[in-house]
Write a protein that holds these residues in place. Structure first.
Motif, mmCIF file in Angstrom:
data_model
loop_
_atom_site.group_PDB
_atom_site.id
_atom_site.type_symbol
_atom_site.label_atom_id
_atom_site.label_comp_id
_atom_site.label_asym_id
_atom_site.label_seq_id
_atom_site.Cartn_x
_atom_site.Cartn_y
_atom_site.Cartn_z
ATOM 1 N N VAL A 143 63.617 33.731 23.140
ATOM 2 C CA VAL A 143 63.595 32.916 24.116
ATOM 3 C C VAL A 143 62.537 33.312 24.817
ATOM 4 O O VAL A 143 61.632 34.434 24.845
ATOM 5 N N ARG A 144 61.879 32.264 24.942
ATOM 6 C CA ARG A 144 60.299 32.484 26.098
ATOM 7 C C ARG A 144 59.896 31.099 27.318
ATOM 8 O O ARG A 144 60.038 30.211 26.585
ATOM 9 N N PRO A 145 60.433 31.712 27.945
ATOM 10 C CA PRO A 145 60.586 30.989 29.731
ATOM 11 C C PRO A 145 58.933 30.086 29.332
ATOM 12 O O PRO A 145 58.702 31.009 29.483
ATOM 13 N N LEU A 146 59.270 28.889 30.647
ATOM 14 C CA LEU A 146 57.800 28.669 29.967
ATOM 15 C C LEU A 146 57.621 28.813 31.941
ATOM 16 O O LEU A 146 56.436 27.819 32.199
ATOM 17 N N LEU A 153 66.742 31.736 34.831
ATOM 18 C CA LEU A 153 67.750 31.213 33.601
ATOM 19 C C LEU A 153 68.125 32.269 32.858
ATOM 20 O O LEU A 153 69.021 32.723 31.902
ATOM 21 N N VAL A 154 66.573 32.517 31.985
ATOM 22 C CA VAL A 154 66.824 34.230 30.784
ATOM 23 C C VAL A 154 67.435 34.947 31.489
ATOM 24 O O VAL A 154 68.068 36.320 30.989
ATOM 25 N N GLY A 155 67.291 35.690 33.452
ATOM 26 C CA GLY A 155 67.551 36.981 32.896
ATOM 27 C C GLY A 155 69.378 36.728 34.129
ATOM 28 O O GLY A 155 69.687 37.003 33.088
ATOM 29 N N LYS A 156 69.353 35.049 34.742
ATOM 30 C CA LYS A 156 70.696 35.478 34.866
ATOM 31 C C LYS A 156 71.459 35.152 34.134
ATOM 32 O O LYS A 156 72.766 35.987 33.999
ATOM 33 N N CYS A 157 71.460 34.388 32.712
ATOM 34 C CA CYS A 157 72.569 34.351 30.994
ATOM 35 C C CYS A 157 72.102 34.985 30.515
ATOM 36 O O CYS A 157 72.846 34.900 29.226
ATOM 37 N N VAL A 178 57.904 43.379 27.390
ATOM 38 C CA VAL A 178 58.294 43.499 26.191
ATOM 39 C C VAL A 178 58.632 42.149 26.021
ATOM 40 O O VAL A 178 58.075 41.415 25.277
ATOM 41 N N ASP A 179 59.478 41.559 26.950
ATOM 42 C CA ASP A 179 59.501 39.843 26.911
ATOM 43 C C ASP A 179 58.359 38.715 26.373
ATOM 44 O O ASP A 179 57.525 38.345 25.541
ATOM 45 N N GLY A 180 57.476 39.119 27.503
ATOM 46 C CA GLY A 180 55.966 38.878 27.460
ATOM 47 C C GLY A 180 55.263 38.934 25.807
ATOM 48 O O GLY A 180 54.675 37.993 25.905
ATOM 49 N N MET A 181 55.880 40.001 25.716
ATOM 50 C CA MET A 181 54.661 40.429 24.883
ATOM 51 C C MET A 181 55.565 39.587 23.683
ATOM 52 O O MET A 181 54.902 38.876 22.455
ATOM 53 N N ILE A 182 56.830 39.267 23.853
ATOM 54 C CA ILE A 182 57.502 38.902 21.791
ATOM 55 C C ILE A 182 57.088 36.883 22.481
ATOM 56 O O ILE A 182 56.382 36.429 21.500
ATOM 57 N N GLY A 183 57.377 36.539 23.708
ATOM 58 C CA GLY A 183 56.662 35.481 24.450
ATOM 59 C C GLY A 183 54.465 34.879 23.309
ATOM 60 O O GLY A 183 54.723 34.855 22.636
ATOM 61 N N VAL A 184 54.046 35.816 24.068
ATOM 62 C CA VAL A 184 52.558 36.208 23.066
ATOM 63 C C VAL A 184 53.104 36.342 21.441
ATOM 64 O O VAL A 184 51.565 35.229 20.906
ATOM 65 N N MET A 185 53.492 36.812 20.976
ATOM 66 C CA MET A 185 53.681 36.655 19.689
ATOM 67 C C MET A 185 54.216 35.958 18.805
ATOM 68 O O MET A 185 53.175 35.273 17.958
ATOM 69 N N MET A 186 54.879 34.898 19.530
ATOM 70 C CA MET A 186 55.596 33.713 19.410
ATOM 71 C C MET A 186 54.692 32.255 19.690
ATOM 72 O O MET A 186 55.072 32.161 19.088
#
Ligand SMILES: [Zn+2]
Length: 215
Positions: A143-146, A153-157, A178-186
Motif C-alpha cells: 500500500v502507498r498512501p497518497l 488510514l494505513v496506520g489505523k487499519c 520502510v513504508d516510505g522506501m517501499i512507496g518510492v520503489m513502487m
C-alpha cells in the motif's frame, strides 16, 4: 456511495432511538436482538454498494455472508452513540480492518455536536466523503498512501498487513521509513537515483530483520 435508506420498520426503530435523551443513547443497543433487522439492512446495503469490497482495505470478499462482514461505524459508536444509525456514518468493512481501527477517534473536532458531513472534518479517508483512489494506492499487496488522510488510514487499519503477510513476517510494527522506501520503489514516477537509494535502504532493512529472526 449511496447511504442506506431504511425500510419503514427499521426507520421507526431508528427514529425512536434518535428521539431518546442523550444519556439514554447507549451504544450497546447496537447488539440488541431487536436491532437484528436494522443491522442486516445496513450490511446488505453497503456490501452491495461497495461491490463486496471492504471500505478500508478495498479487498474483495466474494460473499454476502454477514459473518464475514462488519457493519462499520466510521465514527466509533462508543465515541458517538448518537451517530450510530446515521447512514453516512455507516459502511461495510472486513473484520480485520474493523478490529484494527477499533475505537480510534477519526474526527478533527470530536466536540462538534452536529454530524460532520465534510471530508476535511475527518483525519482518515472517509468512505462517503472521499474518493479512495485519491488517497490510497495499492501495488499488489503493497500500500502507498497518497495523502495525509491516506497515511492515517494505513496506520489505523494496519493496511500494511497484506504486504507484511506476503513477506512471511508475522508481526511488523508500522515503520514510516520502510513504508516510505517501499512507496518510492513502487513509484513509476520516482527518479532512478532516488529509487536506487530506496532499494539499497530496503535491502539493508531486510538483512537486518533476517539476522534478528529467532530461527
Ligand atoms: Zn478491510
Amino acid at each position: 456511495m449511496n447511504p442506506v435508506q431504511y425500510g419503514a420498520p427499521c426507520q421507526a426503530l431508528v427514529d425512536s432511538f434518535n428521539a431518546r435523551e442523550p444519556e439514554q443513547k447507549d451504544h450497546k443497543y447496537w447488539n440488541d436482538p431487536s436491532v437484528d433487522l436494522v443491522r442486516a439492512e445496513i450490511k446488505d446495503h453497503y456490501i452491495a454498494e461497495q461491490n463486496r469490497r471492504c471500505c478500508y482495505c478495498n479487498r474483495e470478499y466474494p460473499t454476502n455472508n454477514k459473518a464475514v462482514w462488519d457493519g462499520e461505524h466510521i465514527i466509533a459508536k462508543s465515541l458517538a452513540p448518537h451517530f450510530m444509525f446515521e447512514p453516512r456514518n455507516l459502511a461495510a468493512s472486513c473484520k480485520d480492518c474493523n478490529i484494527a481501527k477499533g475505537e480510534d477517534e477519526v474526527r478533527v473536532n470530536p466536540n462538534r455536536k452536529a454530524f460532520p458531513d465534510q471530508s476535511q472534518q475527518y483525519i482518515i479517508v472517509h468512505p462517503h466523503f472521499d474518493d479512495y483512489n485519491d488517497h490510497i494506492r495499492w501495488y499488489g499487496d503493497v500500500v502507498r498512501p497518497l495523502s495525509a488522510k491516506g497515511g492515517q488510514l494505513v496506520g489505523k487499519c494496519k493496511l500494511w498487513r497484506f504486504g507484511v503477510a506476503k513477506a512471511g513476517v508475522e508481526v511488523s510494527p508500522p515503520n514510516p521509513l520502510v513504508d516510505g522506501m517501499i512507496g518510492v520503489m513502487m513509484d513509476p514516477q520516482a527518479d532512478p537515483l532516488t529509487k536506487a537509494v530506496a532499494i539499497e535502504g530496503y535491502k539493508a532493512y531486510v538483512r537486518e530483520r533476517a539476522q534478528k529472526a529467532p530461527d
